[in-house]
Motif scaffolding. Structure first.
Motif, PDB file in Angstrom:
ATOM      1  N   PHE A  84     -13.830 -11.576   3.250  1.00 47.87           N
ATOM      2  CA  PHE A  84     -14.708 -10.810   4.125  1.00 47.87           C
ATOM      3  C   PHE A  84     -15.947 -10.316   3.389  1.00 47.87           C
ATOM      4  O   PHE A  84     -15.885  -9.948   2.221  1.00 47.87           O
ATOM      5  CB  PHE A  84     -13.956  -9.608   4.707  1.00 47.87           C
ATOM      6  CG  PHE A  84     -12.907  -9.986   5.713  1.00 47.87           C
ATOM      7  CD1 PHE A  84     -13.205 -10.057   7.055  1.00 47.87           C
ATOM      8  CD2 PHE A  84     -11.608 -10.278   5.300  1.00 47.87           C
ATOM      9  CE1 PHE A  84     -12.234 -10.398   7.983  1.00 47.87           C
ATOM     10  CE2 PHE A  84     -10.634 -10.624   6.224  1.00 47.87           C
ATOM     11  CZ  PHE A  84     -10.950 -10.689   7.560  1.00 47.87           C
ATOM     12  N   SER A  88     -12.197  -5.968   3.035  1.00 53.11           N
ATOM     13  CA  SER A  88     -11.171  -5.661   4.014  1.00 53.11           C
ATOM     14  C   SER A  88      -9.821  -5.864   3.352  1.00 53.11           C
ATOM     15  O   SER A  88      -9.284  -6.957   3.343  1.00 53.11           O
ATOM     16  CB  SER A  88     -11.346  -6.593   5.215  1.00 53.11           C
ATOM     17  OG  SER A  88     -10.309  -6.405   6.132  1.00 53.11           O
ATOM     18  N   VAL A  89      -9.315  -4.797   2.751  1.00 49.72           N
ATOM     19  CA  VAL A  89      -8.028  -4.892   2.072  1.00 49.72           C
ATOM     20  C   VAL A  89      -7.104  -3.828   2.649  1.00 49.72           C
ATOM     21  O   VAL A  89      -7.466  -3.115   3.568  1.00 49.72           O
ATOM     22  CB  VAL A  89      -8.175  -4.705   0.542  1.00 49.72           C
ATOM     23  CG1 VAL A  89      -9.007  -5.831  -0.042  1.00 49.72           C
ATOM     24  CG2 VAL A  89      -8.805  -3.362   0.221  1.00 49.72           C
ATOM     25  N   LEU A  90      -5.895  -3.746   2.108  1.00 50.33           N
ATOM     26  CA  LEU A  90      -4.960  -2.709   2.542  1.00 50.33           C
ATOM     27  C   LEU A  90      -5.093  -1.552   1.557  1.00 50.33           C
ATOM     28  O   LEU A  90      -4.586  -1.635   0.443  1.00 50.33           O
ATOM     29  CB  LEU A  90      -3.533  -3.253   2.543  1.00 50.33           C
ATOM     30  CG  LEU A  90      -3.347  -4.598   3.256  1.00 50.33           C
ATOM     31  CD1 LEU A  90      -1.933  -5.132   3.029  1.00 50.33           C
ATOM     32  CD2 LEU A  90      -3.641  -4.488   4.733  1.00 50.33           C
ATOM     33  N   PRO A  91      -5.813  -0.494   1.935  1.00 50.58           N
ATOM     34  CA  PRO A  91      -6.189   0.536   0.963  1.00 50.58           C
ATOM     35  C   PRO A  91      -5.017   1.250   0.311  1.00 50.58           C
ATOM     36  O   PRO A  91      -5.094   1.616  -0.859  1.00 50.58           O
ATOM     37  CB  PRO A  91      -7.046   1.509   1.788  1.00 50.58           C
ATOM     38  CG  PRO A  91      -6.764   1.193   3.215  1.00 50.58           C
ATOM     39  CD  PRO A  91      -6.351  -0.233   3.274  1.00 50.58           C
ATOM     40  N   GLY A  92      -3.908   1.418   1.037  1.00 51.32           N
ATOM     41  CA  GLY A  92      -2.784   2.161   0.475  1.00 51.32           C
ATOM     42  C   GLY A  92      -1.881   1.312  -0.418  1.00 51.32           C
ATOM     43  O   GLY A  92      -0.983   1.829  -1.060  1.00 51.32           O
ATOM     44  N   PHE A  93      -2.118   0.008  -0.443  1.00 48.33           N
ATOM     45  CA  PHE A  93      -1.306  -0.891  -1.259  1.00 48.33           C
ATOM     46  C   PHE A  93      -1.978  -1.096  -2.617  1.00 48.33           C
ATOM     47  O   PHE A  93      -3.189  -1.040  -2.724  1.00 48.33           O
ATOM     48  CB  PHE A  93      -1.191  -2.261  -0.574  1.00 48.33           C
ATOM     49  CG  PHE A  93      -0.235  -2.307   0.588  1.00 48.33           C
ATOM     50  CD1 PHE A  93      -0.219  -1.322   1.554  1.00 48.33           C
ATOM     51  CD2 PHE A  93       0.657  -3.374   0.721  1.00 48.33           C
ATOM     52  CE1 PHE A  93       0.659  -1.378   2.632  1.00 48.33           C
ATOM     53  CE2 PHE A  93       1.539  -3.442   1.790  1.00 48.33           C
ATOM     54  CZ  PHE A  93       1.537  -2.441   2.743  1.00 48.33           C
ATOM     55  N   ASN A  98      -1.264  -6.100  -2.316  1.00 45.46           N
ATOM     56  CA  ASN A  98      -2.199  -6.770  -1.419  1.00 45.46           C
ATOM     57  C   ASN A  98      -2.061  -8.280  -1.535  1.00 45.46           C
ATOM     58  O   ASN A  98      -2.027  -8.994  -0.538  1.00 45.46           O
ATOM     59  CB  ASN A  98      -3.637  -6.381  -1.781  1.00 45.46           C
ATOM     60  CG  ASN A  98      -4.160  -5.241  -0.931  1.00 45.46           C
ATOM     61  OD1 ASN A  98      -4.539  -5.443   0.209  1.00 45.46           O
ATOM     62  ND2 ASN A  98      -4.158  -4.043  -1.483  1.00 45.46           N
ATOM     63  N   GLU A 156     -10.646  -9.338  -2.876  1.00 47.08           N
ATOM     64  CA  GLU A 156     -10.881 -10.203  -1.710  1.00 47.08           C
ATOM     65  C   GLU A 156     -10.615 -11.660  -2.080  1.00 47.08           C
ATOM     66  O   GLU A 156      -9.927 -12.381  -1.363  1.00 47.08           O
ATOM     67  CB  GLU A 156     -12.347 -10.086  -1.255  1.00 47.08           C
ATOM     68  CG  GLU A 156     -12.643  -8.948  -0.318  1.00 47.08           C
ATOM     69  CD  GLU A 156     -12.170  -9.209   1.104  1.00 47.08           C
ATOM     70  OE1 GLU A 156     -12.088 -10.383   1.507  1.00 47.08           O
ATOM     71  OE2 GLU A 156     -11.868  -8.231   1.799  1.00 47.08           O
ATOM     72  N   ILE A 159      -6.840 -12.342  -2.844  1.00 51.39           N
ATOM     73  CA  ILE A 159      -6.020 -12.398  -1.630  1.00 51.39           C
ATOM     74  C   ILE A 159      -6.201 -13.758  -0.956  1.00 51.39           C
ATOM     75  O   ILE A 159      -5.233 -14.418  -0.562  1.00 51.39           O
ATOM     76  CB  ILE A 159      -6.393 -11.259  -0.655  1.00 51.39           C
ATOM     77  CG1 ILE A 159      -5.996  -9.903  -1.232  1.00 51.39           C
ATOM     78  CG2 ILE A 159      -5.704 -11.465   0.695  1.00 51.39           C
ATOM     79  CD1 ILE A 159      -6.518  -8.715  -0.437  1.00 51.39           C
TER      80      ILE A 159
ATOM     81  N   GLY B 207       1.544  -3.141   6.318  1.00 48.21           N
ATOM     82  CA  GLY B 207       0.263  -3.823   6.158  1.00 48.21           C
ATOM     83  C   GLY B 207      -0.523  -3.855   7.456  1.00 48.21           C
ATOM     84  O   GLY B 207      -1.734  -3.652   7.473  1.00 48.21           O
ATOM     85  N   GLU B 210      -2.134  -0.639   8.021  1.00 42.87           N
ATOM     86  CA  GLU B 210      -3.286  -0.383   7.162  1.00 42.87           C
ATOM     87  C   GLU B 210      -4.515  -1.182   7.592  1.00 42.87           C
ATOM     88  O   GLU B 210      -5.638  -0.698   7.509  1.00 42.87           O
ATOM     89  CB  GLU B 210      -2.935  -0.748   5.714  1.00 42.87           C
ATOM     90  CG  GLU B 210      -1.818   0.081   5.146  1.00 42.87           C
ATOM     91  CD  GLU B 210      -2.302   1.109   4.146  1.00 42.87           C
ATOM     92  OE1 GLU B 210      -3.174   0.777   3.326  1.00 42.87           O
ATOM     93  OE2 GLU B 210      -1.814   2.250   4.197  1.00 42.87           O
ATOM     94  N   ASN B 211      -4.320  -2.433   7.999  1.00 40.62           N
ATOM     95  CA  ASN B 211      -5.468  -3.276   8.316  1.00 40.62           C
ATOM     96  C   ASN B 211      -5.026  -4.550   9.040  1.00 40.62           C
ATOM     97  O   ASN B 211      -4.783  -5.580   8.417  1.00 40.62           O
ATOM     98  CB  ASN B 211      -6.204  -3.621   7.010  1.00 40.62           C
ATOM     99  CG  ASN B 211      -7.505  -4.347   7.250  1.00 40.62           C
ATOM    100  OD1 ASN B 211      -7.754  -4.867   8.339  1.00 40.62           O
ATOM    101  ND2 ASN B 211      -8.342  -4.392   6.239  1.00 40.62           N
ATOM    102  N   ARG B 214      -7.003  -7.880   8.370  1.00 46.09           N
ATOM    103  CA  ARG B 214      -6.691  -8.493   7.079  1.00 46.09           C
ATOM    104  C   ARG B 214      -5.357  -9.249   7.168  1.00 46.09           C
ATOM    105  O   ARG B 214      -5.212 -10.338   6.630  1.00 46.09           O
ATOM    106  CB  ARG B 214      -6.653  -7.406   5.995  1.00 46.09           C
ATOM    107  CG  ARG B 214      -5.996  -7.780   4.703  1.00 46.09           C
ATOM    108  CD  ARG B 214      -6.439  -9.116   4.171  1.00 46.09           C
ATOM    109  NE  ARG B 214      -7.732  -9.094   3.521  1.00 46.09           N
ATOM    110  CZ  ARG B 214      -8.374 -10.197   3.133  1.00 46.09           C
ATOM    111  NH1 ARG B 214      -7.854 -11.391   3.331  1.00 46.09           N
ATOM    112  NH2 ARG B 214      -9.540 -10.111   2.558  1.00 46.09           N
ATOM    113  N   ILE B 218      -4.537 -13.327   6.449  1.00 44.94           N
ATOM    114  CA  ILE B 218      -3.655 -13.968   5.465  1.00 44.94           C
ATOM    115  C   ILE B 218      -2.504 -14.682   6.160  1.00 44.94           C
ATOM    116  O   ILE B 218      -1.617 -15.207   5.491  1.00 44.94           O
ATOM    117  CB  ILE B 218      -3.130 -12.988   4.383  1.00 44.94           C
ATOM    118  CG1 ILE B 218      -2.364 -11.839   5.012  1.00 44.94           C
ATOM    119  CG2 ILE B 218      -4.257 -12.492   3.507  1.00 44.94           C
ATOM    120  CD1 ILE B 218      -1.746 -10.905   3.989  1.00 44.94           C
ATOM    121  N   LYS B 333       1.866   7.287  -2.118  1.00 40.08           N
ATOM    122  CA  LYS B 333       1.520   5.896  -2.417  1.00 40.08           C
ATOM    123  C   LYS B 333       0.356   5.432  -1.558  1.00 40.08           C
ATOM    124  O   LYS B 333       0.312   5.729  -0.395  1.00 40.08           O
ATOM    125  CB  LYS B 333       2.725   5.011  -2.154  1.00 40.08           C
ATOM    126  CG  LYS B 333       2.594   3.669  -2.829  1.00 40.08           C
ATOM    127  CD  LYS B 333       3.820   2.858  -2.551  1.00 40.08           C
ATOM    128  CE  LYS B 333       3.432   1.588  -1.817  1.00 40.08           C
ATOM    129  NZ  LYS B 333       4.532   0.737  -1.513  1.00 40.08           N
TER     130      LYS B 333
END
Lengths: 251, 333
Positions: A84, A88-93, A98, A156, A159, B207, B210-211, B214, B218, B333
């Motif tokens: 992206f 655009s990632v999973l911020p809490g991971f 990710n 990015e 992933i 996941g 969260e998004n 995204r 994937i 976390k």
């Protein structure tokens, strides 16, 4: 056979043609850059190719297979991944989590409710490999929200790589990355050359001319020229539409 | 490459702590729960055992709601429907002379699975506020369906002649028996939910929270994972309903009213969404406050509301967040 074939692809919002009869033939292993001024419709084109956005007409084929009507997850599973422009990632991971999730998407069922996923060695090892290729393995345990902008761009890429794509759509991977960081990033991308096919949207012309085998120029949703980097650089129409504009800005 | 293997080893170590803060907190709660009945009898207050059973039942429901609200960002405002399906499974089966708890649980979960699969499949076409509204609408549909069910008392509900049996034994006949059976259920379901959140499935669910874009990029289609979680949550909530019917020995549509759905959300938010142990504590706190404030004043809801406002203002992550601020529990976390 071509890796990605785009035939007469169109998209319009009302009277505004964002993608206007775009056709592209991208050869296996090629890095094909798409350049164009702001608002030319580059990101829209990527969204259509990745399946995030539907097309009004035209056809997209991956390795000869028609994928025009497939969803984004279905295309990913066939080997078409994207990154992206806006991270655009999973911020809490963590960075590793990710990427491991992207590995999990193609490896085994995700309808497993019991085993601890964080302890799955195969997932973590494959994820570390992708992080390594993107140059981020030393930051694997850091939550994504704590990574810097440059690191986000690498995440990015990691992933997208972890989905093991045959064709990778890169939407301005270098956006906001400057100086030495950009150089090493270009080097990371160059190392992937030949292993997978890449469609690269990029504003950084140094990166484009360093990496691309061929360049297409998109203006107002239309491809006005496609060719080798040198030919594009000296094409008068392209200069008028795009490169000249930039040179004037610099001057 | 050596860095790489080192880092992998670090991962394996870091992700396998002896006991996570979440589990420790839950175990502490379970020990306290186990000690409560003898203490209540010693204090000559055995009435608390019955109140305790009600708390444990709501803890089960809050736990179930947390699975989708906390981990999946699906705010279901119709979860009371599953409580109701659980209670009516008991009433309807006992009408046919079937009184065994396991059969009742089986029937309640089966009915709830179907209801959750159908309503979830429709609700999940929407997001955010629309999801909340559409789950509320389905909850109300269930509510009015049971109101019109005159064979089971309609609006007034129906009293149950006796409590359920467990494999033919009358274990639940005493308040102690019912309490400890509920506690065993709660503990089992907590560990079930805990495993799920740590699994492949749980990681996908989180996941998506969260998004979602995204996740699609994937290769995950969010819908099927969200729907599965929704069904699991509905089934577990129905088990809480089965307990509640036994606790009250009375079944009525009141269990399905949207107030109940709201109370369940309050318990999850009060406890701290996405923590599993938090919502259990949230259920305890909400119901004890109801009990105590209710004894103090008939306008107890006003004070409860005030408490909620203060909680949300000063500790957005609920009781869990408060404990973390005070230095307990695991790192965020």
């Amino acid at each position: 056979m071509t890796a990605l074939t785009v035939t007469d692809l169109c998209k319009h919002y009302g009277a505004l043609k964002v993608t206007d009869h775009v056709s592209l033939d991208i050869a296996p292993g090629e890095i094909h850059a798409i350049i164009g001024p702001n608002g030319a419709g580059k990101t829209t084109l990527i969204a259509q190719l990745s399946g995030q956005l539907g097309s009004d007409s035209g056809r997209v084929a991956l390795d000869g297979k028609d994928i025009t009507h497939l969803s984004m997850p279905e295309r990913v599973r066939l080997g078409l991944a994207r990154s992206f422009q806006i991270t655009s990632v999973l911020p809490g991971f963590t960075a590793l989590e990710n990427v491991a999730l992207a590995v999990q998407a193609r490896q085994g069922s995700s309808f497993r409710f019991f085993g601890t996923v964080a302890a799955e060695r195969a997932l973590n090892a494959a994820a570390m490999e992708a992080l390594h290729e993107a140059g981020l393995d030393h930051r694997a345990q850091i939550p994504a929200r704590s990574l810097s902008h440059g690191e986000h761009r690498r995440l990015e890429l990691a992933i997208a790589l972890a989905t093991k794509p045959r064709v990778l759509l890169l939407d301005e991977p270098l956006a906001g990355v400057g100086g030495e960081d950009a150089e090493t990033f270009v080097e990371n991308l160059r190392r992937l050359k030949g292993r997978l096919t890449m469609v690269l949207i990029e504003h950084d012309m140094d990166a484009v001319f360093a990496l691309a085998d061929r360049v297409s120029v998109l203006v107002y949703g239309r491809i006005i020229a496609t060719g080798a980097p040198d030919a594009i650089r000296s094409d008068p129409e392209v200069r008028a539409a795009y490169l000249g504009e930039e040179e004037q800005e610099i001057a | 490459m050596t860095d790489m293997t080192d880092a992998t080893r670090v991962t394996a170590a870091a992700t396998r702590p002896a006991l996570s803060g979440r589990v420790k907190a839950a175990l502490t709660l379970f020990v306290l729960f186990a000690l409560m009945p003898p203490l209540a009898s010693a204090l000559n207050d055995p009435f608390y055992v019955l109140i305790g059973t009600r708390i444990l039942a709501y803890a089960i429901a809050a736990l179930a709601l947390d699975l989708i609200l906390g981990f999946g960002a699906m705010v279901s405002f119709g979860h009371a429907a599953y409580l109701g399906l659980g209670t009516y499974a008991v009433a309807i089966l006992s009408g046919f002379g079937i009184n065994d708890l396991l059969v009742q649980i089986l029937a309640a979960t089966a009915m709830s699975a179907v209801f959750a699969a159908v309503t979830g499949a429709i609700s999940l076409r929407t997001r955010g506020v629309y999801f909340i509204m559409i789950t509320l609408a389905f909850g109300q549909m269930a509510f009015f369906f049971f109101i019109s069910l005159s064979a089971y008392g309609g609006d007034d509900g129906v009293a149950l002649a006796s409590r359920s049996t467990l494999l033919g034994m009358e274990v639940l006949k005493t308040d102690f028996g019912l309490y400890y059976t509920t506690l065993v259920m709660l503990i089992g379901l907590f560990f079930l939910c805990h495993r799920i959140t740590k699994s492949r499935f749980g990681r996908v669910l989180t996941g998506i929270r969260e998004n979602p874009t995204r996740m699609e990029a994937i290769g995950f289609a969010p819908f099927r994972y969200q729907l599965t979680a929704f069904v699991i949550s509905g089934c577990i909530t129905a088990m809480a309903g089965v307990v509640l019917a036994n606790q009250a020995q009375f079944v009525s549509p009141a269990f399905m009213s949207w107030h109940k759905s709201g109370e369940l959300i309050v318990m999850v938010v009060l406890g701290g969404p996405g923590t599993l142990a938090g919502p259990i504590a949230g259920a305890v706190a909400a119901l004890l406050l109801e009990e105590w404030l209710g004894a103090l004043s008939e306008h107890w809801k006003l004070f409860f509301g005030l408490f909620l406002v203060l909680m949300v203002l000063f500790s957005p992550n609920g009781i869990t967040g408060l404990l973390k601020k005070l230095g307990f529990g695991e790192k965020q976390k």
